[in-house]
Design a protein around this motif. Structure first.
Motif, PDB file in Angstrom:
ATOM      1  N   LEU A  84      -2.802  -6.482 -13.348  1.00 51.19           N
ATOM      2  CA  LEU A  84      -3.598  -7.387 -14.177  1.00 51.19           C
ATOM      3  C   LEU A  84      -2.738  -8.521 -14.731  1.00 51.19           C
ATOM      4  O   LEU A  84      -3.194  -9.675 -14.810  1.00 51.19           O
ATOM      5  N   PHE A  85      -1.509  -8.189 -15.109  1.00 52.71           N
ATOM      6  CA  PHE A  85      -0.631  -9.237 -15.633  1.00 52.71           C
ATOM      7  C   PHE A  85      -0.275 -10.266 -14.551  1.00 52.71           C
ATOM      8  O   PHE A  85      -0.336 -11.469 -14.782  1.00 52.71           O
ATOM      9  N   LEU A  86       0.090  -9.761 -13.359  1.00 53.49           N
ATOM     10  CA  LEU A  86       0.430 -10.690 -12.278  1.00 53.49           C
ATOM     11  C   LEU A  86      -0.786 -11.450 -11.771  1.00 53.49           C
ATOM     12  O   LEU A  86      -0.668 -12.599 -11.289  1.00 53.49           O
ATOM     13  N   GLY A  87      -1.972 -10.830 -11.877  1.00 57.15           N
ATOM     14  CA  GLY A  87      -3.178 -11.505 -11.411  1.00 57.15           C
ATOM     15  C   GLY A  87      -3.553 -12.702 -12.246  1.00 57.15           C
ATOM     16  O   GLY A  87      -4.333 -13.555 -11.795  1.00 57.15           O
ATOM     17  N   LEU A  88      -3.015 -12.803 -13.450  1.00 52.92           N
ATOM     18  CA  LEU A  88      -3.318 -13.971 -14.283  1.00 52.92           C
ATOM     19  C   LEU A  88      -2.744 -15.259 -13.700  1.00 52.92           C
ATOM     20  O   LEU A  88      -3.201 -16.347 -14.041  1.00 52.92           O
ATOM     21  N   PHE A  89      -1.740 -15.112 -12.830  1.00 50.39           N
ATOM     22  CA  PHE A  89      -1.089 -16.291 -12.280  1.00 50.39           C
ATOM     23  C   PHE A  89      -1.648 -16.668 -10.909  1.00 50.39           C
ATOM     24  O   PHE A  89      -1.078 -17.521 -10.225  1.00 50.39           O
ATOM     25  N   THR A  90      -2.719 -16.021 -10.471  1.00 52.53           N
ATOM     26  CA  THR A  90      -3.355 -16.362  -9.185  1.00 52.53           C
ATOM     27  C   THR A  90      -4.591 -17.201  -9.441  1.00 52.53           C
ATOM     28  O   THR A  90      -5.265 -17.068 -10.477  1.00 52.53           O
ATOM     29  N   SER A  91      -4.923 -18.039  -8.496  1.00 53.65           N
ATOM     30  CA  SER A  91      -6.089 -18.930  -8.651  1.00 53.65           C
ATOM     31  C   SER A  91      -7.323 -18.411  -7.929  1.00 53.65           C
ATOM     32  O   SER A  91      -8.449 -18.680  -8.339  1.00 53.65           O
ATOM     33  N   ALA A  92      -7.133 -17.638  -6.872  1.00 54.70           N
ATOM     34  CA  ALA A  92      -8.272 -17.155  -6.080  1.00 54.70           C
ATOM     35  C   ALA A  92      -8.686 -15.771  -6.566  1.00 54.70           C
ATOM     36  O   ALA A  92      -7.851 -14.931  -6.911  1.00 54.70           O
ATOM     37  N   THR A  93      -9.992 -15.531  -6.595  1.00 46.94           N
ATOM     38  CA  THR A  93     -10.513 -14.230  -7.027  1.00 46.94           C
ATOM     39  C   THR A  93     -10.102 -13.129  -6.067  1.00 46.94           C
ATOM     40  O   THR A  93      -9.764 -12.014  -6.478  1.00 46.94           O
ATOM     41  N   THR A  94     -10.140 -13.425  -4.756  1.00 49.32           N
ATOM     42  CA  THR A  94      -9.760 -12.425  -3.757  1.00 49.32           C
ATOM     43  C   THR A  94      -8.313 -12.023  -3.931  1.00 49.32           C
ATOM     44  O   THR A  94      -7.964 -10.824  -3.858  1.00 49.32           O
ATOM     45  N   SER A  95      -7.467 -12.967  -4.164  1.00 52.38           N
ATOM     46  CA  SER A  95      -6.045 -12.656  -4.370  1.00 52.38           C
ATOM     47  C   SER A  95      -5.847 -11.809  -5.628  1.00 52.38           C
ATOM     48  O   SER A  95      -5.006 -10.906  -5.659  1.00 52.38           O
ATOM     49  N   PHE A  96      -6.646 -12.095  -6.649  1.00 52.95           N
ATOM     50  CA  PHE A  96      -6.528 -11.332  -7.903  1.00 52.95           C
ATOM     51  C   PHE A  96      -6.843  -9.857  -7.680  1.00 52.95           C
ATOM     52  O   PHE A  96      -6.058  -8.977  -8.047  1.00 52.95           O
ATOM     53  N   PHE A  97      -7.995  -9.564  -7.081  1.00 50.95           N
ATOM     54  CA  PHE A  97      -8.378  -8.171  -6.863  1.00 50.95           C
ATOM     55  C   PHE A  97      -7.450  -7.492  -5.868  1.00 50.95           C
ATOM     56  O   PHE A  97      -7.132  -6.303  -6.015  1.00 50.95           O
ATOM     57  N   GLY A  98      -7.015  -8.210  -4.852  1.00 49.85           N
ATOM     58  CA  GLY A  98      -6.083  -7.619  -3.903  1.00 49.85           C
ATOM     59  C   GLY A  98      -4.759  -7.263  -4.549  1.00 49.85           C
ATOM     60  O   GLY A  98      -4.189  -6.196  -4.280  1.00 49.85           O
ATOM     61  N   LEU A  99      -4.268  -8.127  -5.432  1.00 50.49           N
ATOM     62  CA  LEU A  99      -3.013  -7.850  -6.121  1.00 50.49           C
ATOM     63  C   LEU A  99      -3.131  -6.642  -7.044  1.00 50.49           C
ATOM     64  O   LEU A  99      -2.237  -5.794  -7.116  1.00 50.49           O
ATOM     65  N   VAL A 100      -4.271  -6.547  -7.729  1.00 45.59           N
ATOM     66  CA  VAL A 100      -4.482  -5.406  -8.632  1.00 45.59           C
ATOM     67  C   VAL A 100      -4.553  -4.102  -7.851  1.00 45.59           C
ATOM     68  O   VAL A 100      -3.936  -3.092  -8.225  1.00 45.59           O
ATOM     69  N   LEU A 101      -5.298  -4.104  -6.731  1.00 48.70           N
ATOM     70  CA  LEU A 101      -5.418  -2.888  -5.928  1.00 48.70           C
ATOM     71  C   LEU A 101      -4.068  -2.471  -5.342  1.00 48.70           C
ATOM     72  O   LEU A 101      -3.727  -1.274  -5.322  1.00 48.70           O
ATOM     73  N   SER A 103      -1.141  -3.121  -6.568  1.00 47.15           N
ATOM     74  CA  SER A 103      -0.301  -2.641  -7.679  1.00 47.15           C
ATOM     75  C   SER A 103      -0.665  -1.205  -8.056  1.00 47.15           C
ATOM     76  O   SER A 103       0.211  -0.358  -8.296  1.00 47.15           O
ATOM     77  N   ILE A 104      -1.966  -0.906  -8.090  1.00 53.51           N
ATOM     78  CA  ILE A 104      -2.393   0.465  -8.401  1.00 53.51           C
ATOM     79  C   ILE A 104      -1.915   1.429  -7.311  1.00 53.51           C
ATOM     80  O   ILE A 104      -1.430   2.528  -7.612  1.00 53.51           O
ATOM     81  N   LEU A 105      -2.062   1.025  -6.052  1.00 46.31           N
ATOM     82  CA  LEU A 105      -1.663   1.897  -4.947  1.00 46.31           C
ATOM     83  C   LEU A 105      -0.170   2.201  -4.979  1.00 46.31           C
ATOM     84  O   LEU A 105       0.227   3.370  -4.916  1.00 46.31           O
ATOM     85  N   TRP A 106       0.648   1.157  -5.090  1.00 48.64           N
ATOM     86  CA  TRP A 106       2.087   1.396  -5.083  1.00 48.64           C
ATOM     87  C   TRP A 106       2.545   2.102  -6.367  1.00 48.64           C
ATOM     88  O   TRP A 106       3.480   2.900  -6.339  1.00 48.64           O
ATOM     89  N   GLY A 107       1.890   1.818  -7.457  1.00 46.08           N
ATOM     90  CA  GLY A 107       2.227   2.546  -8.691  1.00 46.08           C
ATOM     91  C   GLY A 107       1.916   4.019  -8.575  1.00 46.08           C
ATOM     92  O   GLY A 107       2.689   4.872  -9.019  1.00 46.08           O
ATOM     93  N   ALA A 108       0.761   4.353  -7.967  1.00 42.97           N
ATOM     94  CA  ALA A 108       0.388   5.758  -7.790  1.00 42.97           C
ATOM     95  C   ALA A 108       1.362   6.456  -6.851  1.00 42.97           C
ATOM     96  O   ALA A 108       1.777   7.604  -7.102  1.00 42.97           O
ATOM     97  N   ILE A 109       1.756   5.793  -5.749  1.00 38.88           N
ATOM     98  CA  ILE A 109       2.703   6.414  -4.805  1.00 38.88           C
ATOM     99  C   ILE A 109       4.060   6.643  -5.465  1.00 38.88           C
ATOM    100  O   ILE A 109       4.652   7.722  -5.356  1.00 38.88           O
ATOM    101  N   ALA A 110       4.544   5.629  -6.188  1.00 36.00           N
ATOM    102  CA  ALA A 110       5.839   5.768  -6.844  1.00 36.00           C
ATOM    103  C   ALA A 110       5.791   6.832  -7.934  1.00 36.00           C
ATOM    104  O   ALA A 110       6.726   7.631  -8.090  1.00 36.00           O
ATOM    105  N   GLY A 111       4.699   6.885  -8.699  1.00 33.81           N
ATOM    106  CA  GLY A 111       4.586   7.892  -9.762  1.00 33.81           C
ATOM    107  C   GLY A 111       4.515   9.301  -9.215  1.00 33.81           C
ATOM    108  O   GLY A 111       5.140  10.218  -9.762  1.00 33.81           O
ATOM    109  N   ALA A 112       3.742   9.496  -8.119  1.00 29.26           N
ATOM    110  CA  ALA A 112       3.648  10.822  -7.513  1.00 29.26           C
ATOM    111  C   ALA A 112       4.999  11.267  -6.973  1.00 29.26           C
ATOM    112  O   ALA A 112       5.400  12.435  -7.136  1.00 29.26           O
ATOM    113  N   ALA A 113       5.715  10.356  -6.319  1.00 23.45           N
ATOM    114  CA  ALA A 113       7.028  10.714  -5.784  1.00 23.45           C
ATOM    115  C   ALA A 113       8.002  11.061  -6.900  1.00 23.45           C
ATOM    116  O   ALA A 113       8.772  12.026  -6.805  1.00 23.45           O
ATOM    117  N   PHE A 114       7.978  10.283  -7.963  1.00 24.30           N
ATOM    118  CA  PHE A 114       8.888  10.548  -9.076  1.00 24.30           C
ATOM    119  C   PHE A 114       8.557  11.869  -9.758  1.00 24.30           C
ATOM    120  O   PHE A 114       9.446  12.663 -10.099  1.00 24.30           O
TER     121      PHE A 114
END
Length: 241
Positions: A84-101, A103-114
């Motif tokens: 959500l923080f990085l999405g504030l710096f994007t201009s396109a809506t598609t890029s915003f939702f893609g960046l959020v998704l 971020s959630i995916l990689w955060g979940a993978i990194a958290g599960a591994a840790f």
């Protein structure tokens, strides 16, 4: 902040006197709230916890899978915030939702591994989850000395909570004045004196009964001695020619 003559800081509760003690914080909080509702200046009060101890509540069994799942959730939440923080710096809506998704995916993978690796490295020495907290064995409600009598009158005029236990005041709590209402509460303690008198009377009765038994035994022994004397006298007369 006040300072002592030695130069060190002095706690604001040092110049206050003990009003009442409870075995749980909720009761102490309710006592201060009662004073506040009655218009008492509660800025002159303090709640001090004593006999601190660490309590660890076990919430359940912890396995590698549960550790990974917990890490996955934590990582996904962290990834959502970052996305959500990085999405504030994007201009396109598609890029915003893609960046959020992403971020959630990689955060979940990194958290599960840790989570999985961190629990696996414990070697099974801590296969449980828990919550730790610092609790006190006694909670003292302190008030300023000039307002002690007023606070006692307000508390004693209210309703005593049913789920609280009033703890006896410790000797080190400083001088505590007792109001007439408080003295009336302690009056029933005088019922202990009749019990002492009853014990003394019971002991006197036992002593009298013991003395009576001794007198009876002495009288019985005297009668037996008289019978033996009569028997000896009869034998002596029978031997004479």
């Amino acid at each position: 902040m006040q300072y002592s003559p030695a130069g060190g800081p002095v706690s604001p509760a040092a110049d206050r006197r003990l009003l009442v003690s409870y075995d749980n914080y909720t009761a102490a909080q309710r006592a201060v709230d009662t004073l506040s509702d009655a218009g008492f200046p509660v800025e002159n009060t303090a709640i001090v916890g004593s006999d601190l101890r660490l309590e660890e509540t076990v919430t359940g069994r912890l396995t590698n899978g549960k550790a990974a799942l917990s890490g996955l959730i934590t990582g996904a939440v962290f990834g959502l915030i970052v996305g959500l923080f990085l999405g504030l710096f994007t201009s396109a809506t598609t890029s915003f939702f893609g960046l959020v998704l992403w971020s959630i995916l990689w955060g979940a993978i990194a958290g599960a591994a840790f989570g999985f690796t961190s629990h696996a490295f414990t070697g099974g020495t801590r296969d449980f989850s828990s919550r730790s907290s610092i609790v006190a064995g006694r909670y003292d409600v302190l008030v300023a000395p000039p307002m002690l009598d007023q606070a006692q009158a307000l508390l004693q005029g209210g309703v005593q909570p049913a789920d609280t236990v009033v703890v006896q005041r410790p000797p080190s709590a400083g001088p505590v004045t007792t109001s007439p209402a408080a003295a009336g509460d302690t009056a029933p303690q005088a019922t202990g004196y009749p019990l002492t008198e009853d014990r003394a009377e019971a002991r006197a009765e036992e002593a009298r009964a013991e003395e009576a038994r001794a007198e009876e035994a002495r009288a019985e022994e005297a009668r037996a001695e008289e019978v033996r004397d009569d028997d000896r006298a009869g034998l002596s007369r029978g031997r004479r020619p």
